[in-house]
Scaffold this active site. Structure first.
Site, short mmCIF file in Angstrom:
data_model
loop_
_atom_site.label_atom_id
_atom_site.label_comp_id
_atom_site.label_asym_id
_atom_site.label_seq_id
_atom_site.Cartn_x
_atom_site.Cartn_y
_atom_site.Cartn_z
N GLY A 20 0.82 -1.21 0.00
CA GLY A 20 0.00 0.00 0.00
C GLY A 20 0.85 1.25 0.00
O GLY A 20 1.76 1.39 0.82
N GLY A 22 -0.34 4.54 0.32
CA GLY A 22 -1.06 5.73 0.78
C GLY A 22 -0.10 6.56 1.63
O GLY A 22 1.12 6.44 1.51
N PHE A 23 -0.66 7.39 2.51
CA PHE A 23 0.21 8.23 3.33
C PHE A 23 1.13 7.40 4.22
O PHE A 23 2.30 7.73 4.40
CB PHE A 23 -0.64 9.18 4.18
N GLY A 24 0.59 6.27 4.78
CA GLY A 24 1.39 5.44 5.68
C GLY A 24 2.52 4.72 4.97
O GLY A 24 3.69 4.82 5.36
N VAL A 88 -2.33 -7.95 -3.94
CA VAL A 88 -1.88 -8.97 -2.99
C VAL A 88 -3.02 -9.97 -2.77
O VAL A 88 -4.16 -9.58 -2.53
CB VAL A 88 -1.47 -8.33 -1.65
N GLU A 180 -17.57 18.83 3.11
CA GLU A 180 -16.93 19.41 1.93
C GLU A 180 -17.76 19.15 0.67
O GLU A 180 -17.94 20.04 -0.17
CB GLU A 180 -15.52 18.82 1.76
N ASP A 315 -5.00 3.49 8.32
CA ASP A 315 -6.40 3.23 8.59
C ASP A 315 -6.70 1.76 8.86
O ASP A 315 -7.75 1.42 9.39
CB ASP A 315 -7.26 3.69 7.40
#
Lengths: 446, 446
Positions: A20, A22-24, A88, A180, A315
């Site tokens: 992954g 993403g941000f992590g 995966v 938003e 997350d």
């Protein structure tokens, strides 16, 4: 999984496998730059997505490339990383290997699982078709097409009741994304589309924001929720709190306001799901205890029980932050937390390699505050020591998002797009594109 | 079609119905600005597409909104136009009405059909799935995903032969689109992706341009074709002329070089169709004689036989230009011709309304020249009185395309993107997005 796990690098350096980007996952990868390890980063898409601005792609304010950077381009200078675009399909903790959908098996010495979250319809998966969520660029394009086509169909529709249904937009969930989306939809109806239709008046469109609890933006202090609601109402959004959705179909939404109340019907052709989030199903491959939202329960070092070489971050992790006062606090599912967890996992790996694991402290989440924007010149900000709203909060939101946006070019383009949108009230990415599976030259979607 | 044709305007002004908002339909609409008519413009997409730059979206150089402008936004100031996003399902010349897919029937006093062209696989429709063409934004996204995924799959693939097949790109058709695609693909392989892969060397990718005739860019003088071929070879493109495609499947292409020759096989996972164009099937709804390419045969005023109120323009029309010397010359399928035909049809309508039809001259196509770009700093230009190539032609190409690009903002953004790409060798829109029909929140493609 019979084949022998193969090392993807020819060297004998420790292999770090990260699932992954993403941000992590990205933070972990970058924190290992220059380290004597061979990293393989696997993601099923080719881009890192700046999710906080995804709603702007969905509402035609930004083009997709402005918030999506090709992963291998971002990491081209980091020579210890191999990027693979793949799905995966299995994790074998005992053999320390991960299998990909194409049958390849990758061995690892350290594994970081950062697969993120997806929508949850609270057991009502049949709602998904009628109320798309917003997690990927695909979602954003789908939603953009729906919103723009709703106005187009209203212009075509002779029947007034059906016209009104086309012009009703329901956003479910009063978190930051819901707020938003609702604010932006109201702006589109009242400003962007002015003078463009001949048979309908787009400013007659209804935008409803439905929230189950007693207030929007529950993560923020009560006073800021109230300000956000007032700003939304000022933009023409109908905010309905304590409003529980009991049904969604192609024609609209059924809601219940208060416990014994009769279900009420809202006719609306466009429904946006911004309510529930569940951890990626990839967590199940680890075969460890999950919490109710499907998140993996990790220890203070973000590891799974019995496997100090397997980290779960972002997350997908149900993590606890060890506060200075010694208490534990759940880590929220926000991007700064994912980044911090990624960096912490990387530090753990480096410490383990140096035999200095004991020197490392448990993960502590540093909360720098929360922000939500509502529309033009409207936002709320909570920095802990300071809370503010309105124009100042909006400028602050703008600055923070530009600052964290990946890649200098994107920042410049987004800033230009926003400046232009601000002065012109226009949204330039108003393009409906829907690759049809059966079209000439079409391929079956992957 | 039983229902009575309804006037879509309440006034009694003559009704002009225009089908299609490409270069032709848009030019006709704009030429009728301020005229005492009620125009209805029907298009199945919501945007006007600047097709000459579509290959740049397909090759990740530009984002879709840069070359696609929302039709109703472009025409918001022209009060005599109603824009409808809809599919046309029938044309009734006798009752002077057009029916839409949703069942609505629109009456007209004048009809302009400008539905354009689509790909033609010369009777081999089964090739479509393996060799997508490039006419719409959907096509461009599909192609972009294929090209980017080809490199990704090569990086994943352990088998050298299959890896080579992933890294082989075949472009079929040596017209302007084929030349531009091949040149850009070579640039991506040799420059853009440098340093980004660990297992493959993207610069080892093969790009083949297959042309059936004896030279590329047949519409240009022989000397410019030779220059273009030399420039393509300089970029690393393998140009194969007199090369007839006899088969396309998921694994590659079978070709025959010269009559009687044995078919030869090229293994390639990515095949781009830039060879054949056929008129839109909408032409058949008119029930008038069509030429072999499906185009509608029109008179000198772009009208169909027996119906002076029905015009067919652009790529859908098989039109003749009346030259100053009195001879007739076929009008080519290029955007300047479509624009000129649109304006001419509008003038015909205005003349008819004023009872001055006899004053109007037959359509004459003014050819201002032809241009094709090959890659960085490489292009060929033919202005009739002047032919040139190389850097000067490339700058000229750049200027012309920026000049004709719709909307000031797009021009600025595209110019910026190009300047950035020029200096960095980068392409910023490298995003793979493929909305899957069956995904959560998916809708059946329209």
């Amino acid at each position: 999984m019979d084949s022998q796990p193969q090392s993807i690098a020819s060297s004998t350096r420790p292999r770090v496998l990260i699932i992954g980007c993403g941000f992590g996952g990205l933070a972990a990868t970058r924190a290992l730059a220059g380290a004597p390890v061979d990293i393989t980063l696997v993601d099923r898409s080719n881009h890192h997505l700046f999710q906080p601005l995804l709603y702007q792609v969905a509402t035609a304010g930004l083009s997709a490339p402005s918030i999506a950077a090709p992963i291998r381009h971002m990491l081209r200078g980091q020579r210890n990383v191999t990027v693979l675009m793949a799905e995966v399909s299995g994790i074998d903790k005992t053999r320390r290997s991960v299998s990909l959908a194409d049958g390849q098996v990758l061995g690892y010495d350290f594994l970081i699982v950062a697969a993120g979250a997806t929508h949850s319809y609270f057991g009502h998966d049949e709602w998904a078709a009628h109320a798309p969520g917003l997690k990927t660029l695909e979602d954003a394009f789908r939603l953009r097409a729906r919103v723009l086509k709703a106005f187009e169909q209203a212009e075509l529709e002779p029947d007034p009741a059906r016209q009104a249904a086309h012009l009703s937009f329901v956003v479910i969930g009063g978190g930051p994304t819901g707020v938003e989306m609702a604010g932006t939809l109201a702006e589109i109806a009242h400003h962007t589309l002015r003078d463009e239709f001949r048979r309908i008046d787009p400013s007659k469109a209804r935008v409803l924001l439905l929230e189950g609890s007693e207030r929007v933006l529950q993560a923020l202090p009560r006073s800021l929720s109230a300000k956000a609601e007032a700003q939304l109402r000022g933009l023409g959004v109908e905010v309905q709190t304590r409003c529980r959705v009991v049904g969604i179909d192609a024609e609209g939404v059924s809601v219940q306001q208060g416990d014994g109340a009769e279900p009420r019907r809202i006719e609306a052709r466009t429904v946006v799901w911004a309510a529930g989030v569940a951890a990626s199903p990839l967590g199940r491959l680890l075969e460890v205890p999950l919490d109710r939202a499907g998140r993996v329960q990790v220890d203070g070092f973000l590891r799974i029980p019995g496997h100090p070489e397997v980290f779960v971050i972002g997350d997908l992790a149900a993590a606890q932050s060890l506060e200075p006062d010694g208490r534990q606090r759940p880590v929220p599912g926000v991007s700064p937390a994912a980044k911090q967890m990624g960096a912490h996992a990387a530090r753990s790996i480096l410490a383990a390699l140096r035999g200095r694991e004991s020197a490392l402290r448990p993960f502590r989440y540093r909360d720098y505050g929360a922000l939500a924007t509502i529309g033009r010149k409207a936002a709320v900000a909570d920095l802990g020591w300071l809370q503010f709203s309105g124009y100042a909060a909006w400028l602050f939101w703008l600055f923070v998002h530009i600052y964290f946006l990946i890649g200098f070019r994107n920042r410049l383009v987004v800033l230009m797009d926003w400046a232009w949108a601000y002065w012109s009230f226009q949204r330039y990415a108003r393009v409906v594109v829907e690759p049809a599976a059966g079209a000439p030259g079409g391929r079956s979607p992957a």
